[in-house]
Design an enzyme around this catalytic site. Structure first.
Site, short mmCIF file in Angstrom:
data_model
loop_
_atom_site.label_atom_id
_atom_site.label_comp_id
_atom_site.label_asym_id
_atom_site.label_seq_id
_atom_site.Cartn_x
_atom_site.Cartn_y
_atom_site.Cartn_z
N LYS A 288 -5.45 -2.48 6.52
CA LYS A 288 -6.55 -3.43 6.43
C LYS A 288 -7.77 -2.87 7.14
O LYS A 288 -7.76 -2.70 8.36
CB LYS A 288 -6.14 -4.78 7.06
CG LYS A 288 -4.98 -5.46 6.36
CD LYS A 288 -5.31 -5.80 4.91
CE LYS A 288 -4.11 -6.43 4.20
NZ LYS A 288 -4.37 -6.60 2.74
N ASP B 83 1.06 -1.81 5.04
CA ASP B 83 -0.15 -2.44 4.50
C ASP B 83 -1.31 -2.10 5.44
O ASP B 83 -1.20 -2.28 6.65
CB ASP B 83 0.03 -3.96 4.43
CG ASP B 83 -0.91 -4.62 3.43
OD1 ASP B 83 -1.74 -3.89 2.85
OD2 ASP B 83 -0.81 -5.84 3.23
N ASP C 242 0.82 -1.21 0.00
CA ASP C 242 0.00 0.00 0.00
C ASP C 242 0.86 1.26 0.00
O ASP C 242 0.47 2.28 -0.58
CB ASP C 242 -0.93 0.02 1.21
CG ASP C 242 -2.02 -1.03 1.11
OD1 ASP C 242 -2.25 -1.52 0.00
OD2 ASP C 242 -2.62 -1.36 2.14
#
Length: 586
Positions: free
Chosen positions: A473, A471, A458
């Site tokens: 989520k 990253d 990301d």
């Protein structure tokens, strides 16, 4: 009683079509005559719709329902179409607002979504009024004035300019451009426009977006970032600036960015105020409240959605903001305003009230605050608050309490406090990625680049001492262990270690600082909440790669950012927290 949303328009930009929209309500207009004599009979598909609309026009009706104006999306079988092109025409605005390809493709109507956008635009600029009790629309005096002007005339331009100067978001954009010494991108404007920190008013960090654009590996990726990636407030900023450009208040500029290898790429468009625009905003603001241009504000302008998309929550927030505006007309201290709201059944503390005041300012109202003293500098017209009590959902009340707690204990911008909601909404995963990367840049003071896309993490966060593979989520119930996402992170870690162009042609690791030591790279998952199983994901990632990292819940992400800003946390100590567990920064 219907409760609709006005005041915020994302796509309509053609003033010619806007004028035709307004003329639908004017029996004296050419558009009304064309509808009556030809268009309804020739273009409306179902006989029942055709007969109903034709009878209204034959009787010179000038007040229409939402259904008559916007219609629905139906195919020839009366069902929801699988493809937009299969929809048929069944409303007045659908057959008034023609697509650009009308003459070449022979399709002389648009879809109901576009029709709704133009109706919203006409209401937002006070050309069409709305009766929420009956869900009816009719032309205003200003709308009649526009309808009767000659196309392309100076009078038409004057009416459009005059209407725009009563629309708070437009004057907000003009005021931001007037204060700026250089042209602004949609991101710079969007960051200060609308009800910041709420769903429906997201803005992306300008520097982050420029760096992401520069890092694009292909022209296709570059074009997608440039054209398609923007927050909702950024889109409003782009649309409004485009309107103002057509009205000669704003000038558009093309941009070029130079890359490290000497190449140049096309950048994001920027906007600056013209001399005519500067004169207009000064005149609209006036020397005193009595000489200012009245700001047109409907209750329906004051929110788009609640956390859970609850209409009750949305309408409660609209009422709270409307009551604040009304209260500001005769109460000039924060304490007196809080008391007034309490008497009106609206309980707020100073922290929440200050947050709402800031949002009304970024919406486009001029409110001056000095300590406990507060003054509304605009003359606001149009507010009509429903005589109804709205009850927010318990989930929304809990969310507001949590966010208000963070407003009190941190100095973070409102748009980052909104991460407390975004982190649990999987529909907003892109917002989560980009706003988290922006937080690391703006509040932690680290270099931060959003990457996204296929075969890339990301984002990357770094300085010259360490680098983090990021990253994010977003899961409603919290994030547990996912084997495929362990595989992804392990692949990113190995990509960065090997830096093999054949293994990974996009070379995303080149975004890191060249001076970072090889043993100072870490991995990091960010989520709203981690479930107990997530600890196993961390252990497996470390076991398979030998790298250290961790998980950071959004609450700690925010508290850590605030601690860095206050000098209570040294950002260079972040690696000391990377022990393959859920991190506690504060």
């Amino acid at each position: 009683m219907a409760f609709r949303t006005f005041g915020w328009v994302q796509n309509p930009s053609d003033f010619t079509k806007l004028k035709k929209t307004v003329q639908v309500f004017d029996p004296q207009s050419k558009q009304y005559e064309e509808l009556d004599k030809h268009i309804i009979n020739n273009v409306i598909y179902f006989d029942s719709d055709k007969e109903r609309l034709q009878e209204e026009l034959d009787n010179k009706v000038s007040e229409f329902t939402y259904g008559d104006l916007v219609g629905t999306s139906r195919n020839k079988e009366g069902k929801s179409p699988k493809k937009r092109k299969d929809a048929i025409a069944n409303s007045l605005l659908q057959v008034t607002i023609l697509p650009q390809s009308a003459n070449t493709k022979g399709k002389f109507y648009t879809d109901n979504w576009t029709a709704d956008g133009f109706l919203r635009w006409a209401v937002s600029l006070d050309f069409v009024s709305y009766n929420r009790e009956k869900d009816l629309f009719k032309i205003t005096e200003l709308g009649k004035k526009l309808s009767q002007t000659a196309d392309g005339s100076a009078e038409e331009m004057e009416v459009l300019q005059d209407a725009m100067l009563s629309y708070p978001p437009a004057t907000r954009v003009l005021s931001l451009l007037a204060k700026s010494k250089q042209p602004l991108t949609k991101f710079a404007i969007g960051n200060k426009l609308g009800f910041i920190g709420e769903k429906g008013f997201t803005s992306y960090n300008e520097d982050l977006m420029i760096e992401w654009l520069k890092s694009a590996a292909t022209k296709k990726e570059h074009d997608k970032i440039k054209s398609d990636v923007e927050g909702t407030s950024d889109k409003y900023a782009r649309m409004i600036a485009g309107w103002l450009s057509k009205l000669k208040f704003v000038k558009k500029h093309t941009n070029k960015y130079e890359l490290d290898d000497g190449r140049t790429i096309s950048g994001f468009q920027t906007y600056s105020i013209t001399g005519q625009g500067l004169h207009a905003i000064k005149r609209a603001n006036g020397a005193s409240k009595n000489s200012t241009k009245p700001k047109y504000v409907l209750w329906e302008f004051l929110a788009i959605a609640g956390k859970q998309d609850s209409e009750q929550t949305r309408d409660f927030v609209r009422t709270r903001r409307a009551k604040i505006i009304v209260g500001l007309s005769h109460h000039h201290t924060i304490s007196a305003l809080i008391d007034f709201l309490s008497n009106e059944g609206i309980e707020v503390d100073e922290s929440l009230l200050n947050s709402e005041i800031k949002k009304l300012i970024s919406f486009g109202l001029r409110i001056k605050q000095n300590g406990n003293s507060i003054t509304l500098q605009d003359n606001v017209v149009g507010i009509d608050i429903p005589n109804q009590t709205f009850t927010p959902t318990e989930a929304d009340l809990d969310s507001e309490r949590i966010k208000n707690h963070y407003r009190k204990i941190t100095n973070l911008p409102e748009k980052y406090i909104e991460l407390l909601d975004i982190a649990f909404d999987h529909h907003r995963h892109q917002d989560f990625e980009i706003i988290t990367a922006g937080l690391f840049k703006e509040c932690y003071g680290l270099s931060s680049i959003h990457l996204g896309g296929q075969n890339k993490p990301d984002g990357v966060v770094f300085n010259s001492n360490f680098g983090i593979i990021l990253d994010t989520k977003a899961y409603e119930k919290g994030y547990g262990m996912h084997i495929n996402q362990i595989d992804e992170m392990c692949r990113y870690i190995e990509d960065n270690k090997q830096r093999d162009r054949i293994r990974q042609p996009n070379e995303w690791w080149n975004n890191f600082d060249d001076n970072i030591p090889e043993n100072k790279f870490y991995y990091l998952w960010v989520s709203g909440k981690f479930l107990p199983k997530f600890n196993e994901q961390l252990k497996q990632t470390h076991y398979r790669t030998g790298s250290n990292g961790g998980g950071l819940e959004v609450s700690q992400l925010l508290l850590g950012a605030d601690a860095v800003m206050k000098g209570a946390l040294n950002v260079n100590n972040l690696p000391t927290y990377m022990h393959n567990n859920v991190i506690q920064l504060v």
